[in-house]
Design a protein around this motif. Sequence first.
Motif, PDB file in Angstrom:
ATOM      1  N   GLU A   9      71.961 135.637 -32.603  1.00 43.66           N
ATOM      2  CA  GLU A   9      71.696 134.868 -31.387  1.00 43.66           C
ATOM      3  C   GLU A   9      71.919 133.372 -31.652  1.00 43.66           C
ATOM      4  OE1 GLU A   9      68.101 136.131 -29.167  1.00 43.66           O
ATOM      5  OE2 GLU A   9      67.814 137.513 -30.860  1.00 43.66           O
ATOM      6  N   PRO A  10      73.197 132.949 -31.729  1.00 44.77           N
ATOM      7  CA  PRO A  10      73.497 131.551 -32.070  1.00 44.77           C
ATOM      8  C   PRO A  10      73.059 130.566 -30.988  1.00 44.77           C
ATOM      9  CG  PRO A  10      75.499 132.702 -31.439  1.00 44.77           C
ATOM     10  CD  PRO A  10      74.403 133.730 -31.501  1.00 44.77           C
ATOM     11  N   GLY A  11      72.619 129.388 -31.451  1.00 44.53           N
ATOM     12  CA  GLY A  11      72.243 128.318 -30.530  1.00 44.53           C
ATOM     13  C   GLY A  11      70.965 128.574 -29.759  1.00 44.53           C
ATOM     14  N   ARG A  12      70.187 129.562 -30.191  1.00 46.12           N
ATOM     15  CA  ARG A  12      68.931 129.887 -29.520  1.00 46.12           C
ATOM     16  C   ARG A  12      67.782 129.811 -30.512  1.00 46.12           C
ATOM     17  NH1 ARG A  12      69.217 135.299 -26.666  1.00 46.12           N
ATOM     18  NH2 ARG A  12      67.273 134.514 -25.833  1.00 46.12           N
ATOM     19  N   ILE A  13      66.584 129.611 -29.996  1.00 45.29           N
ATOM     20  CA  ILE A  13      65.377 129.634 -30.812  1.00 45.29           C
ATOM     21  C   ILE A  13      64.534 130.828 -30.393  1.00 45.29           C
ATOM     22  CG2 ILE A  13      65.405 127.119 -31.087  1.00 45.29           C
ATOM     23  CD1 ILE A  13      62.968 127.083 -29.110  1.00 45.29           C
ATOM     24  N   ASN A  14      63.544 131.166 -31.201  1.00 44.14           N
ATOM     25  CA  ASN A  14      62.612 132.225 -30.818  1.00 44.14           C
ATOM     26  C   ASN A  14      61.266 131.607 -30.451  1.00 44.14           C
ATOM     27  OD1 ASN A  14      60.741 132.190 -33.179  1.00 44.14           O
ATOM     28  ND2 ASN A  14      62.574 132.831 -34.299  1.00 44.14           N
TER      29      ASN A  14
END
Length: 136
Positions: A103-108
Amino acid sequence: MSKDQQPSANAVHLNHTAVLASDRSLSAEFIAAILGLEVGAPFGPFLPVDLGNGVTLDYYEMTDEPIQSQHYAFLVPEEQFDTMIDRLEAVGVTYYADPSHTEPGRINRLFGGRGAYFDDPDGHNMEIMTRPYARP
């Protein structure tokens, strides 16, 4: 706990860990820059990055064989998380919401906090998170 104090009788504290790197200066400077820390003076074959909690990452240069990827997770202050993400973006390093890097460019948003994963120059899977994992 100050550096001259001993841990309590019921506690064990991590003091330092060696991080293998093909270029100890490059890797130590990289993580120090992302986390907003400084690289310390060389200590024997090690180049330390003091995490500020009594633990150092001691970068050790190994050039005679491939570096095996390890995972290092850093609990960071909520108010510094966005700055760290900005630093990753500024140096062109992709961050991901998941440890598998799908999931590039995303945070959790695990455990009510925020987190992200990214690779260091040798492929170590680094993680920044604002809340520790809830353990059973």
